[in-house]
Enzyme design. Structure first.
Site, mmCIF file in Angstrom:
data_model
loop_
_atom_site.group_PDB
_atom_site.id
_atom_site.type_symbol
_atom_site.label_atom_id
_atom_site.label_comp_id
_atom_site.label_asym_id
_atom_site.label_seq_id
_atom_site.Cartn_x
_atom_site.Cartn_y
_atom_site.Cartn_z
ATOM 1 N N GLU A 159 -11.704 1.063 -2.365
ATOM 2 C CA GLU A 159 -10.747 1.760 -1.047
ATOM 3 C C GLU A 159 -9.045 2.340 -1.500
ATOM 4 O O GLU A 159 -9.332 2.698 -2.563
ATOM 5 C CB GLU A 159 -10.345 0.432 -0.388
ATOM 6 N N ASP B 166 0.895 -1.748 0.174
ATOM 7 C CA ASP B 166 0.247 0.380 0.368
ATOM 8 C C ASP B 166 0.686 1.155 -0.183
ATOM 9 O O ASP B 166 0.883 2.233 1.294
ATOM 10 C CB ASP B 166 -0.638 -0.085 1.088
#
Length: 495
Positions: A184, A16
């Site tokens: 997301e 991420d």
């Protein structure tokens, strides 16, 4: 220097990723989950060669909760920004809320995390300081904790990112978009009068990257898919950062899930199309290589020995205690009895990322002053694990090799008596994550190959540990990690 880079530029589990540029310097942070210290800070001058320079989170909070490994919890996808002379990272703990920490120097000391918004299932926050002086925060939702998913919420925020100024509003509902699921990881930007939210969807393994734009931070937003696998071999390319170099060229850093190797980081060229939408990679498909954005960058490998302490490439599985380790040049890990012999749940297991290229890790081990039942070794740990090392029995010292693919650990090879007090250990990992453990001088294979597996949202780790009662310790020499085949990718930040 070779002016062509090859993906992935960070070939290990830097999950991420988010990145910014400040002057001629790029800084990147990534999810760290249950690992301590957390929120790694990486530096680059060219977006290709990265060096780890510190961590923003020295200990997980609340400290008492993280005395034991919280696998799958801890620090999820963070965002890093620079505003008003300070670096800020906003990060989620999906079981507790959204936190912010800041520093004047990204390689220096960061503030104790401040709880910005409490609640379960709040994930993937990103702040935006707009050109008109207003400030906002966008975040996603984790269904596992909140019962909500596939939605992005925007808040107004004060200027120093210490308080949210409203209850927030859902600005993008993935359920209303055909084919969308698991929306997301949003990142918030502003450009030429448009507010942009870059956000992935479709899941970690096979998802894609979308971009959303609006004239108002609260919408309504238009949508377009701007990066997907296409005919490339890069599955699920998404979730990352748009950065612009000093000369004005645009780039996008994103991850690819590679199972036991975790989420590796790719660099894609990015341009703005005539219709005002971003075009990432080769017309929306990942590229395998390209020109280095800013020629001249280099990376510094972390130390192999422990003369100056534990290197930044190493993390614990929980908040460490001072007596766990003494450094060297060798590393002395105390034999600590934590109530379990399961390496997945040992707080005092010290780990580093499993490299994404075939590699060989070597060290030496001595088991000092250990009582019967004590053991120490070199491990590969994910949802399953294997290790090789020394065990003290009532009759002497033994070389053992064990694996666990459920709740029970079992011998992968017969235990053998050890002459002397020090043994060389190693593990070779191939391109598919098959691990061959090694021991002796010269190093020789022990037992059958072991297939490494991913952990809970993380790749497998190479680990060092010592376990037992009394004052014994496992004493490890320098840990040398080398590629076993020529490596075409750029050097990465873990050596």
């Amino acid at each position: 220097m070779n002016d062509v880079y090859r993906n992935p530029v960070l070939n290990a589990d830097w999950s991420d990723p988010d990145a910014i540029r400040v002057g001629g310097d790029f800084y990147l942070t990534a999810s760290s989950f249950h690992r301590v210290p957390g929120l790694p800070i990486l530096h680059s001058r060219d977006l290709v060669h990265w060096t780890i320079i510190g961590h923003a989170l020295e200990r997980q909070v609340p400290e008492a909760d993280f005395r034991t490994p919280q696998r799958g919890g801890g620090v999820w996808a963070p965002a890093i920004r620079h505003h008003a002379g300070r670096y800020r990272i906003v990060y989620p703990d999906p079981d507790r809320g959204l936190f912010v920490t800041s520093a004047e120097d990204p390689a220096g000391e960061w503030t104790r995390p401040h709880l910005l918004k409490a609640g379960k299932g709040l994930i993937d926050p990103c702040p935006l300081w707009a050109e008109d002086g207003s400030a906002y925060l966008v975040h996603g939702w984790a269904k596992s904790r909140s019962g909500i998913s596939n939605r992005l919420t925007v808040h107004r925020m004060n200027d120093d990112a210490t308080a949210l100024l409203d209850d927030g509003a859902v600005v993008i509902d993935g359920d209303a978009l055909p084919g969308y699921r698991t929306l997301e990881g949003p990142k918030f930007y502003e450009r030429d009068g448009w507010y942009w939210i870059f956000a992935p969807a479709g899941g970690v393994t096979n998802g894609w990257q979308s971009a959303f734009r609006s004239r108002d931070p609260f919408g309504p937003y238009e949508e377009r898919i701007v990066l997907e696998q296409g005919d490339s071999d890069v599955n699920g390319p998404h979730q990352g950062a748009w950065v612009t170099t000093e000369d004005g060229s645009d780039w996008f850093l994103h991850f690819q899930d590679r199972g036991p190797f975790g989420r590796v980081v790719h660099l894609q060229p990015m341009r703005w199309g005539e219709d005002g939408w971003p075009v990432i990679g080769e017309d929306g498909t990942p590229v395998a290589h390209g020109p280095v954005p800013v020629p001249g960058g280099t990376a510094t490998a972390p130390p192999e020995d422990f003369t100056n302490g534990i290197g930044l490439q190493w993390t614990w599985q929980a908040n460490p205690e001072p007596h766990w380790a003494r450094t060297g040049p060798d590393l002395r890990l105390a034999c600590v009895d934590t109530g379990t012999e399961d390496l997945r749940h040992l707080p005092n297991l010290l780990g580093r990322h499993l490299p994404g290229d075939p590699s060989r890790t070597e060290t030496t081990l001595r088991l000092d002053d250990a009582e019967p039942g004590a053991r120490a070794g070199l491990a590969v740990v994910g949802d399953t694990y294997a290790w090789i090392g020394l065990a003290r029995t009532y009759t002497g010292l033994e070389l053992v090799h064990r694996t666990a693919d459920g709740d029970i650990e079992h011998d992968a090879a017969p235990a053998t008596p050890v002459d002397g007090d020090t043994i060389a250990l190693g593990v070779e990992v191939d391109a598919g994550g098959r691990c061959q453990f090694l021991a002796g001088t010269p190093l020789r294979p022990v037992g059958p190959p072991f297939q490494a597996t991913a952990g809970r949202w993380v790749g497998a780790a190479i680990g060092l540990f010592a376990h037992g009662k009394g004052s014994g310790a496992g004493v490890f020499g320098a840990v040398r990690l080398r590629p076993t085949t020529p490596c075409p990718t750029a050097p990465d930040a873990h050596g």
